[in-house]
Design a protein around this motif. Structure first.
Motif, short mmCIF file in Angstrom:
data_model
loop_
_atom_site.label_atom_id
_atom_site.label_comp_id
_atom_site.label_asym_id
_atom_site.label_seq_id
_atom_site.Cartn_x
_atom_site.Cartn_y
_atom_site.Cartn_z
N THR A 242 -4.82 0.20 -3.66
CA THR A 242 -4.58 1.60 -3.29
C THR A 242 -3.13 1.97 -3.55
OG1 THR A 242 -6.28 1.40 -1.60
CG2 THR A 242 -4.80 3.29 -1.40
N GLY A 243 -2.22 1.08 -3.13
CA GLY A 243 -0.79 1.33 -3.35
C GLY A 243 -0.49 1.48 -4.83
N LYS A 244 -1.12 0.62 -5.63
CA LYS A 244 -0.90 0.66 -7.07
C LYS A 244 -1.34 2.02 -7.63
CE LYS A 244 -2.66 -2.26 -10.43
NZ LYS A 244 -3.50 -3.42 -10.67
N ARG A 245 -2.48 2.50 -7.14
CA ARG A 245 -2.98 3.78 -7.66
C ARG A 245 -2.12 4.96 -7.19
NH1 ARG A 245 -9.52 3.35 -7.34
NH2 ARG A 245 -9.65 1.20 -8.07
N ILE A 246 -1.64 4.88 -5.94
CA ILE A 246 -0.79 5.98 -5.45
C ILE A 246 0.49 6.03 -6.28
CG2 ILE A 246 0.57 6.83 -3.49
CD1 ILE A 246 -1.56 5.52 -1.63
N ARG A 247 1.11 4.86 -6.45
CA ARG A 247 2.35 4.84 -7.23
C ARG A 247 2.08 5.24 -8.68
NH1 ARG A 247 2.97 0.37 -4.04
NH2 ARG A 247 2.16 -1.01 -5.66
N GLY A 248 1.02 4.66 -9.23
CA GLY A 248 0.68 4.93 -10.64
C GLY A 248 0.43 6.41 -10.89
N THR A 249 -0.09 7.10 -9.89
CA THR A 249 -0.41 8.52 -10.07
C THR A 249 0.76 9.42 -9.70
OG1 THR A 249 -2.66 7.97 -9.43
CG2 THR A 249 -2.11 10.31 -9.49
N TYR A 250 1.37 9.14 -8.58
CA TYR A 250 2.33 10.12 -8.04
C TYR A 250 3.80 9.81 -8.30
CZ TYR A 250 -1.76 12.38 -6.38
OH TYR A 250 -2.96 13.03 -6.37
N ASP A 251 4.10 8.58 -8.78
CA ASP A 251 5.52 8.30 -9.08
C ASP A 251 5.96 9.03 -10.35
OD1 ASP A 251 5.78 6.83 -6.88
OD2 ASP A 251 6.19 4.90 -7.85
N PHE B 235 -8.18 5.60 -1.77
CA PHE B 235 -7.37 6.52 -2.57
C PHE B 235 -7.90 7.95 -2.41
CE2 PHE B 235 -6.30 8.70 -6.59
CZ PHE B 235 -4.92 8.57 -6.54
N ASP B 236 -9.22 8.07 -2.32
CA ASP B 236 -9.84 9.39 -2.12
C ASP B 236 -9.42 9.97 -0.75
OD1 ASP B 236 -11.78 11.53 -2.45
OD2 ASP B 236 -13.05 10.43 -1.04
N ILE B 237 -9.46 9.13 0.29
CA ILE B 237 -9.06 9.62 1.62
C ILE B 237 -7.57 9.98 1.61
CG2 ILE B 237 -8.91 9.09 4.09
CD1 ILE B 237 -11.24 7.17 3.74
N TYR B 238 -6.78 9.15 0.94
CA TYR B 238 -5.34 9.42 0.84
C TYR B 238 -5.11 10.81 0.24
CZ TYR B 238 -0.62 9.37 -1.06
OH TYR B 238 0.67 9.71 -1.39
N GLU B 239 -5.78 11.09 -0.87
CA GLU B 239 -5.54 12.38 -1.54
C GLU B 239 -6.01 13.55 -0.67
OE1 GLU B 239 -7.33 11.96 -5.50
OE2 GLU B 239 -5.28 11.88 -6.26
N HIS C 245 0.21 15.54 -12.25
CA HIS C 245 -0.04 14.10 -12.35
C HIS C 245 -1.35 13.84 -13.07
CE1 HIS C 245 3.21 13.66 -9.41
NE2 HIS C 245 2.71 14.78 -8.92
N TYR C 246 -1.52 12.58 -13.42
CA TYR C 246 -2.77 12.19 -14.05
C TYR C 246 -3.30 10.93 -13.39
CZ TYR C 246 -6.31 10.92 -17.36
OH TYR C 246 -7.52 10.59 -17.90
N TYR C 247 -4.56 10.97 -13.02
CA TYR C 247 -5.22 9.80 -12.43
C TYR C 247 -6.43 9.48 -13.30
CZ TYR C 247 -8.01 7.06 -9.07
OH TYR C 247 -8.75 6.09 -8.45
N ALA D 97 0.82 -1.21 0.00
CA ALA D 97 0.00 0.00 0.00
C ALA D 97 0.86 1.26 0.00
CB ALA D 97 -0.91 0.00 1.22
N GLY D 98 2.14 1.11 0.27
CA GLY D 98 3.03 2.28 0.32
C GLY D 98 3.11 2.90 1.70
N MET D 99 2.73 2.11 2.71
CA MET D 99 2.78 2.65 4.08
C MET D 99 4.22 2.59 4.61
SD MET D 99 -0.59 0.71 5.35
CE MET D 99 -2.13 1.56 5.55
#
Ligand code: FUL
Length: 742
Positions: A390-399, A354-358, A513-515, A106-108
């Protein structure tokens, strides 16, 4: 004019550009307000309040894990009573490696374990109580969850934190319990030596404390010295019960923590504060420079701060001290903090996480997400899947930074948080230019808070589209991090405008970034007739969790499909066009944008309340009539008169019904009247009552979400009576937002 500054030269450059109001102020974690300080000076002081090194490290963790585990995992309760037989903690297997691998995915960066929750049961081999894992069959009484987790953390490169509940029901309820036992204060050496159990850390402390504080300090000593580096110590403000006027000797606790865990931040005291809700909401403007009436470095009084305008100019003007204290947004991946089951207990979707993360990380806060292990000592598959996605989306968006090749101030684009651009009054704008158009819908901004505090009060972003600047997003503060979400644009040029600021802000980072926008999350509302409206989820929390970039305007062209037979909805299911009649069955709905499927939303509805009538109630307050407890509107509520005990409500359901569970929805307007305990009675004539069930709900004040109580066996009745036998926080009147029966 822009000031390009790197860390090495910053102090020299700073001095030469400071205005007179700023010159005298040295950046610090706490700054005192003096009598007669002008408003301007107070704001200048606020603009110099900076995080400590440990706080800065904690901010950089961004996304961290909470693990609630203990007897409640087995009793399926939110709060235990402290007198559980330790054997109820019937753990046979434990796989902390599996927890850590899911957290990593998850990237924690850190995990905080409830080594002792309010029930007082300890998950490690404490020398100071038998009430814990040592009295269970797990590894023949030799098991130690903290030990296993600390080893897994080392293996997976995660930091470790501990939650040690100051409230301790076992020490309150047990005849020889130490909490509130009115013992004398005297000089005591910490740790107290226990024959045959020496400590390898030979540090000792002497404090003037009573029995419970000594017990607490001895336990802190154990967990801070025998499990490797501890990075956060979490003190929960919640108290199911108090006794004997017990107070906490916080200066002693702090001394031990600062000495034995020098890298740890303290939650619930001066370093980190509770964001004010357990629903995952972050304020639209989350300032971490906040006010204190006393010096936070020496006070022991740290009340929960739930004010919405915390840190606003108006609040700052009232301050005696200004202090940097960052918010942690804590919520659970499941309904409730402890694992109950994999059938009824809802698990948050990756869309939701992912929404709460952002909103939290991108709203100047840290996201602390609880994942409660199941009775097999593992995270359940649904939780793991949501974490991984969630981790996949965080990395996919913000890396991937879509401005990586942009032209503009290098300090913003170099990925180095220590370099920044100081924006002077009159030229608070920045432009970043690309050589080719990019499609973006997210912007990430950061201030150099370690040296310059949080200063931006309002900002806007424009994109160059069709030969002119078009405003694409606006927001208030930035602080550690702000993520702006907006409908996608394709552009070659971005402009940031700081439109209000406390002194000159230091911007250290801008990236784009793009999501891939997902179909909207859904919500249901059912009226008294049983008609359910399905719509994109709006803020269900009065702090407007979506902030100014409401998710609503990001979605267009979606369709909603639903089922009523418990099956997973697909595009072949019934398409939603108008409110649907739902009897007492399970409604599942999902939205699709083209072929992309959103998160399934599901709810089991109770029997329709159209025919219900009030048989009687103990009392009611003006504008809060007893009938509001079943008017199918959770925003209205029944509130009984104070002390008109016993508080009860009796209802005629209109016809005989078979009931299997009670759902209690508390009111959410204030913290009073939460039904912590009650009995359920039935009757054949509406006059003579027989008790058939008694129920217990924990943690309602901090988490006023609906609670379901499953009956031991279904009851068939037309008349039902609910009597409250306990109100949270020793309250004197009862409040019910809504009652439902499944
Ligand atoms: C609350 C507690 O009462 C809950 O049980 C949980 O531990 C949560 C994190 O804090 O206040």
């Amino acid at each position: 004019m822009l000031k390009r500054i790197s860390l090495l030269t910053s102090s020299i450059v700073l001095l030469s550009f400071l205005t007179s109001a700023q010159q005298a102020i040295v950046p610090a974690n706490t700054i005192r307000i003096d009598e007669g300080d002008s408003k301007e000076l107070i704001i200048a002081k606020a603009a110099h309040v900076v995080p400590s090194e440990n706080q800065m490290e904690a901010l950089r963790n961004e996304f961290i894990a909470f693990v609630h585990f203990g007897p409640n995992t087995f009793t399926r309760l939110e709060w235990g009573n402290g007198m559980e037989d330790p054997a109820v903690f019937d753990l046979k297997d434990l796989d902390t490696d599996q927890w850590c691998s899911a957290m990593k995915a998850a990237g924690m960066k850190m995990v905080i374990l409830t080594v002792k929750h309010h029930d007082g049961f300890v998950l490690w081999q404490s020398r100071y109580t038998p009430h814990g894992i040592m009295s269970t069959n797990y590894r023949n009484g030799k098991g130690d969850v903290l030990r296993e987790l600390s080893e897994s953390c080392r293996k997976y490169g995660l930091k470790l934190g501990v939650y040690l509940s100051p409230a301790d029901l076992h020490q309150i309820e047990h005849p020889e319990g130490l909490y509130g036992n009115l013992s004398n204060y005297s000089q005591r050496t910490i740790p107290r030596q226990v024959p045959g159990r020496p400590f390898s850390n030979k540090t000792t402390f002497t404090f003037n404390v009573d029995d419970y504080n000594e017990y607490f300090l001895n336990q802190l000593f154990e967990i801070l010295t025998e499990y490797g580096e501890i990075h956060e110590v979490w003190f929960d403000g919640a108290h199911p019960k108090r006794k004997g006027g017990q107070t906490y000797n916080y200066p002693a606790w702090k001394k031990i923590i600062r000495t034995l865990a020098p890298k740890a931040v303290i939650f619930g005291r001066e370093d980190i504060r509770w964001c004010g809700n357990e629903a995952g909401a972050t304020r639209k403007t989350e300032w971490n420079v906040i006010t204190y009436p006393d010096d936070p470095d020496t006070t022991s009084y740290f009340p929960d701060r739930t004010e919405y305008d915390l840190g606003s100019r108006e609040m700052l003007y009232q301050a005696k001290y200004l202090h940097y204290q960052q918010a942690e947004t804590n919520t659970s991946i499941r309904e409730g903090w402890f694992y109950r089951d994999d059938t009824h207990q809802k698990v948050r979707s990756a869309d939701d996480l992912f929404d709460i993360y952002e909103r939290s990380v991108g709203g100047n806060s840290t996201f602390l997400l609880n994942i409660p292990p199941n009775r097999e000592g593992r995270f359940s598959p649904a939780d793991v899947a949501a974490l991984e996605e969630t981790g996949k989306r965080i990395r996919g968006t913000y890396d991937l930074d879509l401005l990586r090749d942009a032209e503009g101030p290098a300090e913003l684009l170099d990925g180095n948080p220590d370099t920044y651009i100081l924006l002077e009054e009159g030229s608070r704008e920045l432009i970043l230019t690309l050589s080719a158009p990019v499609k973006i819908n997210r912007l990430m901004l950061q201030e150099a808070i370690a040296t310059h505090s949080e200063r931006v009060e309002a900002h806007a972003v424009d994109a160059w589209i069709g030969n002119r600047w078009q405003e694409i997003a606006t927001a208030t503060n930035i602080g550690y991090k702000r993520i702006l979400r907006f409908p996608e644009v394709t552009t070659m040029k971005i402009r940031l405008r700081v439109t209000a600021s406390r002194l000159d802000p230091a911007i250290s980072h801008v990236s784009a970034h793009y999501y891939q926008t997902r179909p909207p999350q859904l919500s249901f509302t059912r009226d008294k007739e049983g008609m359910v409206t399905i719509e994109p989820r709006q803020a269900d929390f009065n702090w407007n969790p979506h902030g100014e970039n409401a998710a609503g305007n990001l979605n267009a062209g979606y369709e909603i499909f639903y089922t009523l037979d418990g099956s997973e909805p697909t595009q072949a299911s019934i398409r939603y066009t108008q409110p649907v009649s739902v009897e007492h069955n399970e409604l599942k709905a999902v939205s699709f944008t083209n072929d992309m499927k959103g998160a399934v939303h599901q709810e089991t509805f109770g029997i329709i309340k159209k025919e219900w009538t009030l048989l009687g109630a103990s009392s009611q307050q003006q504008r809060h009539a007893a009938t509001m407890a079943f008017d199918s509107n959770r925003h209205t509520y029944w509130q009984s008169e104070k002390d008109a005990v016993p508080h009860y409500i009796a209802i005629d359901l209109g016809s005989e019904q078979q009931l299997s569970a009670l759902v209690y929805t508390p009111q959410t307007v204030h913290g009073e009247g939460m039904m912590a305990q009650g009995i359920l009675q039935v009757s054949v004539d509406g006059e003579q009552w027989e008790t058939v069930e008694s129920f217990l709900f924990g943690n309602l004040i901090n988490d006023p979400t609906p609670r379901t109580y499953q009956f031991h066996q279904p009851v068939t009745t037309r008349y039902i009576r609910i009597e409250a036998t306990g109100i949270a926080g020793d309250g004197k009147s009862l409040a019910i937002g809504e009652l439902d029966f499944l």
